[in-house]
Design an enzyme around this catalytic site. Structure first.
Site, PDB file in Angstrom:
ATOM      1  N   GLY A   1     107.855 -19.095  74.501  1.00 49.35           N
ATOM      2  CA  GLY A   1     109.285 -19.170  73.931  1.00 49.35           C
ATOM      3  C   GLY A   1     109.441 -17.867  72.765  1.00 49.35           C
ATOM      4  O   GLY A   1     110.129 -17.100  73.320  1.00 49.35           O
ATOM      5  N   PHE A   2     108.419 -17.986  71.649  1.00 48.36           N
ATOM      6  CA  PHE A   2     108.621 -16.922  70.842  1.00 48.36           C
ATOM      7  C   PHE A   2     110.197 -16.872  70.314  1.00 48.36           C
ATOM      8  O   PHE A   2     110.449 -15.602  70.122  1.00 48.36           O
ATOM      9  CB  PHE A   2     108.055 -15.589  71.281  1.00 48.36           C
TER      10      PHE A   2
ATOM     11  N   ALA B   1     104.070 -28.180  64.591  1.00 51.80           N
ATOM     12  CA  ALA B   1     103.010 -28.977  64.636  1.00 51.80           C
ATOM     13  C   ALA B   1     102.882 -29.829  63.201  1.00 51.80           C
ATOM     14  O   ALA B   1     102.920 -30.891  63.532  1.00 51.80           O
ATOM     15  CB  ALA B   1     101.746 -27.723  64.476  1.00 51.80           C
TER      16      ALA B   1
ATOM     17  N   ARG C   1      95.956 -27.334  56.312  1.00 53.31           N
ATOM     18  CA  ARG C   1      94.749 -27.894  57.294  1.00 53.31           C
ATOM     19  C   ARG C   1      94.876 -27.452  58.622  1.00 53.31           C
ATOM     20  O   ARG C   1      95.940 -27.449  59.206  1.00 53.31           O
ATOM     21  CB  ARG C   1      94.954 -29.450  57.261  1.00 53.31           C
ATOM     22  N   ILE C   2      93.839 -27.208  59.316  1.00 58.79           N
ATOM     23  CA  ILE C   2      94.063 -26.514  60.569  1.00 58.79           C
ATOM     24  C   ILE C   2      93.683 -27.851  61.474  1.00 58.79           C
ATOM     25  O   ILE C   2      92.720 -28.724  61.356  1.00 58.79           O
ATOM     26  CB  ILE C   2      92.855 -25.712  60.650  1.00 58.79           C
ATOM     27  N   LEU C   3      94.683 -27.966  62.474  1.00 59.40           N
ATOM     28  CA  LEU C   3      94.376 -29.205  63.086  1.00 59.40           C
ATOM     29  C   LEU C   3      93.603 -29.034  64.338  1.00 59.40           C
ATOM     30  O   LEU C   3      93.130 -30.111  64.958  1.00 59.40           O
ATOM     31  CB  LEU C   3      96.018 -29.606  63.663  1.00 59.40           C
TER      32      LEU C   3
ATOM     33  N   THR D   1      92.869 -23.893  69.205  1.00 61.66           N
ATOM     34  CA  THR D   1      94.547 -23.753  69.599  1.00 61.66           C
ATOM     35  C   THR D   1      94.988 -22.705  68.193  1.00 61.66           C
ATOM     36  O   THR D   1      95.745 -21.899  68.563  1.00 61.66           O
ATOM     37  CB  THR D   1      95.452 -24.657  69.863  1.00 61.66           C
TER      38      THR D   1
ATOM     39  N   GLN E   1      96.934 -18.944  68.642  1.00 52.35           N
ATOM     40  CA  GLN E   1      98.040 -18.762  68.086  1.00 52.35           C
ATOM     41  C   GLN E   1      98.120 -17.309  67.103  1.00 52.35           C
ATOM     42  O   GLN E   1      99.147 -16.665  67.456  1.00 52.35           O
ATOM     43  CB  GLN E   1      98.471 -19.835  67.096  1.00 52.35           C
TER      44      GLN E   1
ATOM     45  N   GLU F   1     103.666 -18.217  63.578  1.00 51.30           N
ATOM     46  CA  GLU F   1     104.196 -16.769  63.265  1.00 51.30           C
ATOM     47  C   GLU F   1     103.378 -16.032  62.211  1.00 51.30           C
ATOM     48  O   GLU F   1     103.441 -14.944  62.272  1.00 51.30           O
ATOM     49  CB  GLU F   1     105.675 -17.171  62.748  1.00 51.30           C
TER      50      GLU F   1
END
Ligand code: FES
Ligand code: FES
Lengths: 725, 165
Positions: free
Chosen positions: A242-243, A511, A614-616, A620, A624, A691
């Site tokens: 998408g961006f 997220a 926090r990194i989920l 992934t 990103q 982003e």
């Protein structure tokens, strides 16, 4: 049952850290991975309802004016052609993200060269494509400006900010910089072109579409078609990138729905790559003047950032170039200026990190100029100017990790090996290092999700999308963590407006927003399990399908006894976002080689250090960031739209003319996440990530070019002709 | 126009417009939508399939030119539960995000590994007299016809290296 929470206060309970399953944050493989690598994940244009017809959009060949006649005879006489549609509800350009209504309609009025003005529908795709060329269109043309430099721009009061006396600060400075950079029109170029397949059942239409934010897209499409939102169902289980380009509905979805109604058969409309360039949002070109004043110690006394961007007359969006400037560095004297040139190029809108992507990139390049002028190391210069509180407002930062990112990055990258320009030569190649800070505002958006727990596992349902961001996987991990289940026992269903409305994918808020709604739903289910166990949620331990409290351990299966627990989570942003400046932070480092003979630039390695709560999912999240950093390579070196000076039309509207970084352009890239928690972002302490990687990345490359060969490129992209030392 | 295609080991008889590309034949006529359309101009690689073992851009190939040819698409390389080693490596290394370029990347890489094994040199090959050794540089050079806007490039290279290694 709905568990609702408005984030009015920072939540520093860190509940997730005391959960027992231990899957959140882990580099879990993507849930939908097996489908994507075997070609079974179906994107917008990949359904084949029986009787489906194909529509092809026809574009205007004038810049501004009216369509006064369309001779359809020749087209209609061709085999297979079913109709030519010029319905007044057809839209001229896409809706801006989160807009509450459809974009401007009326295809007979032309606002830009390449605008859709008609749809030709035929039984076969090849027939429609051919017939689209057979329309004879007559126009009444009006003159229109297309060059932002030739019009008097709008200067909206609300977007000008000044504090102190910047001119005096520049005059009195030990070191100062006054430079102007230009960035070209940039495109999102998601690999999946926009497409829609519309099918009516009575007065209800179902549209399979390439969209990022289904809840608002549904309202936009309903408004455009003149029906109620409940009559529109959108499906977007997989979206091929998408961006920003798929935030709002675009002409193909409206046209497909209108044609499907008229013909009584399903209609597919897919944009060609060239139409994608013409019709979808562009990131506005910009002219940015940066003024910096500093004392002998490198401490900033003045900051000015003035931006000129463009858009169509009346369009509400203008690229917020200076968005991060007011809160990234301190200085007593400041000036922010924002001007909008009203020109008839295609519509400008949000493209990955609107504002910071080009704003931080240019500002960080200008800071490099100041570091050079003052003879201060660029990392050190930035470290000396990190504010304690948000300048201007005096608010605290929720968290400010910029300094940590800079130090960690410098250490890992071997920044102390950097030499003066032209000092490192390997064969024909000058080698240089550059760096830039990364900053991006952080947002939370209202979002809902439903979680269902049965004896066999859990199911998450929300109209959230996964545009490559990893949504399927992180929502699975959040539910698994909260409910104490192995990840395999959690299903996730996305991309269907029949599910509870979510934030959608945009602005890096997807997220954290949709994740929090799943968190809340699970919290509700946990409370009900805790009740059965005779304890509080805090005392309850859920792991591997078992609930325990002290010495009492029971299988969930036994506790549920066939019952199904369903809960909806609903999160809304609240006062917390006003109490503190929330942002995500990072630092980019790049090493480049510049050919002394040709000016060719090769990026040799790149490091990004990021702190974004926090990194989920480590895997992934890293991807990103790699994606963002690579957008930065493109912005710095190869990407840029050329507008025809006579018509504003995009000349290089394909992938041979608009150069995305390819495999050979992208070197080893490292991504490091600093452990981070931000309670102001909500109970998960997680922030946006999609982003941040692009913000400033191109600046690190530009600064590395200067460090390699001593050439300062201020007109992006830095193609060999501009770099040639 | 009648065309006989052998796709993923099965015979397909196609009766379609002569203008139908192999890509549109797969996607619009045969229900094989795993092969993607990113540009329709041979500029992105999303449509890469194997024709008689060699990688081609299906968007630049008319279906009727493939009469009698053996075609392998992403669906023919493996399926969930029985993935090819490369497909599994793409998952393990996160060699995709949105997944739209992925079938093309995987088909392309599958053929590229054969090209390296057959000793075909590339711009990145250092010694033209020695057997070609797979390396990240070779892979980047040879995979540059497959664009990925999500930019999973380092992960794709890792995935291919694992299988090629
Ligand atoms: S779709 Fe064939 S190369 Fe892009
Ligand atoms: S995974 Fe999205 S384009 Fe490659």
């Amino acid at each position: 049952m709905t568990r609702h929470r408005k984030i009015d206060h920072p939540d520093n309970d860190n509940r997730l850290d005391s959960m027992a399953q231990g899957v959140l944050g882990k580099p879990v493989d993507r849930l939908e991975g097996p489908l994507k690598v075997s070609g079974l994940a179906t994107y917008a244009s990949e359904a084949r309802p029986s009787g489906m017809a194909h529509g092809v959009l026809v574009r205007a060949t004038i810049t501004k004016g009216r369509v006064v006649g369309i001779d359809r005879q020749a087209a209609l006489a061709l085999p297979g052609v079913m109709t030519v549609i010029t319905d007044p509800r057809m839209v001229r350009y896409p809706a801006q993200g989160m807009a509450g209504k459809g974009p401007k309609a009326g295809p007979d009025v032309v606002d830009y060269h390449g605008q859709p003005i008609a749809l030709v529908v035929a039984e076969g795709f090849e027939q429609a494509r051919h017939a689209a060329k057979a329309l004879r269109i007559t126009y009444e043309e009006e003159p229109a400006p297309t060059d932002p430099d030739t019009v008097t721009p709008e200067v909206p009061d609300a977007k000008q900010k000044a504090q102190g006396d910047l001119d005096a600060a520049i005059r009195d400075a030990a070191f100062s910089v006054d430079c102007t950079y230009t960035t070209p029109t940039l495109m999102a170029v998601a690999m999946e072109p926009h497409a829609a397949i519309a099918e009516w059942d009575g007065d209800r239409v179902t549209v399979r579409a390439a969209l990022q934010m289904l809840a608002s897209d549904r309202k936009q499409l309903a408004d455009a078609l003149g029906v109620g939102p409940e009559q529109v169902r959108l499906l977007a289980p997989y979206v091929g990138g998408g961006f920003g380009s798929k935030l709002g509905i675009a002409p193909e979805a409206v046209a497909a729905a209108i044609a499907a109604k008229e013909l009584g058969v399903p209609v597919s409309v897919a944009l060609t790559r060239m139409q994608e360039f013409d019709i979808t949002h562009r990131r506005s070109e910009s002219r940015q003047r940066v003024l910096l004043a500093a004392g002998a110690d490198g401490v900033l006394t003045g900051i000015g950032h003035e931006a000129l961007v463009s858009n169509l007359p009346d369009s509400p969006f203008s690229e917020p170039v200076t968005q991060a400037t007011p809160f990234t560095y301190q200085a007593a004297h400041r000036r922010i200026a924002h001007r909008i040139a009203r020109v008839h190029r295609s519509c400008a809108g949000s493209v990955r990190a609107p504002g910071e992507a080009i704003g931080v990139t240019v500002f960080e390049a200008a800071l490099d100029e100041l570091a050079e002028a003052a003879g201060i190391d660029p990392v050190e210069l930035r470290l000396r100017n990190i504010p304690d509180r948000e300048p201007g407002t005096g608010r605290p930062y929720s968290v400010n990790r910029l300094g940590d990112c800079l130090r960690e990055g410098a250490h890992r990258f071997g920044w102390n090996q950097r030499r003066a320009p032209k000092e490192r030569l390997e064969g024909e190649w000058f080698i240089g290092m550059g760096m830039a800070a990364a900053v991006r505002v952080n947002m939370l958006i209202e979002s809902r999700a439903r979680v269902t727990l049965t004896e066999d596992g859990a199911k998450v349902e929300t109209d959230m999308t996964d545009i490559g961001t990893g949504t399927y996987t992180i929502l699975r991990q959040i539910a698994a963590e909260m409910l104490g289940l192995p990840v395999d026992l959690v299903e996730v269903h996305l991309g269907d407006t029949d599910f509870p409305p979510a934030a959608g994918s945009g602005g890096s808020f997807g997220a954290a927003s949709s994740g929090t709604s799943v968190y809340l739903a699970c919290e509700d289910i946990r409370a009900r399990i805790a009740e059965r166990m005779g304890c509080t949620d805090a005392e309850l331990r859920l792991q591997d399908g078992r609930a325990s409290f002290r010495n009492d351990t029971r299988e969930l299966r036994e506790l549920l006894a066939g019952e199904v627990l369903v809960a909806e989570g609903h999160v809304e942003p609240g006062d917390a976002e006003k109490q503190a400046r929330q942002a995500t932070w990072g630092a980019h480092f790049a090493e480049v080689a510049v050919s002394r003979h040709t000016g060719e630039v090769r990026v040799r390695r790149m490091l990004g250090v990021f702190a974004c709560g926090r990194i989920l999912n480590e895997k992934t999240a890293r991807s990103q960031c790699l994606g963002g950093m690579t957008f930065g390579i493109g912005m710095a070196l190869t990407e840029g739209v050329e507008h025809d000076p006579r018509t504003g039309h995009i000349v290089n509207r394909d992938l041979a003319g608009y150069h995305l970084p390819s495999h050979a352009d992208v070197p080893e890239q490292d991504v490091v996440f600093l452990p981070d928690r931000d309670g102001f972002a909500g109970p998960m302490q997680a922030k946006g990530i999609g982003e941040l990687g692009i913000c400033g990345a191109g600046g690190a490359v530009l600064n590395a070019i200067y460090n390699a060969c001593g050439v300062r490129v201020r007109d992006l992209p830095a193609t060999p002709d501009k770099v040639m030392p | 126009m009648q065309t006989e295609l052998f796709i993923n080991g099965r015979v397909h008889r196609l009766d379609a417009d002569a203008r139908v590309t192999l890509l549109d034949a797969l996607r619009h006529h045969l229900g094989l939508t795993g092969t993607k359309k990113g540009c329709d101009h041979g500029q992105c690689g999303a449509c890469t399939v194997l024709v008689d073992g060699r990688r081609v851009n299906a968007c630049l190939t008319l279906a009727c030119m493939c009469d009698g040819a053996e075609i392998t698409t992403i669906e023919g390389l493996g399926e969930p539960g029985a993935l090819s080693p490369l497909q599994s490596a793409f998952i393990a290394h996160d060699g995709f995000q949105c997944g739209y370029c992925t079938p093309g990347q995987i088909c392309s890489a599958t053929a590229m590994m054969d090209e390296i094994a057959a000793g075909w040199p590339s711009h990145a090959t250092e010694d033209l007299n020695a057997p070609v050794r797979p390396s990240p540089e070779e892979i980047r050079e040879r995979m540059s016809g497959n664009l990925c806007r999500c930019a999973c490039y380092p992960n794709i290279v890792d995935a291919i290296m694992e299988v090629q290694g």
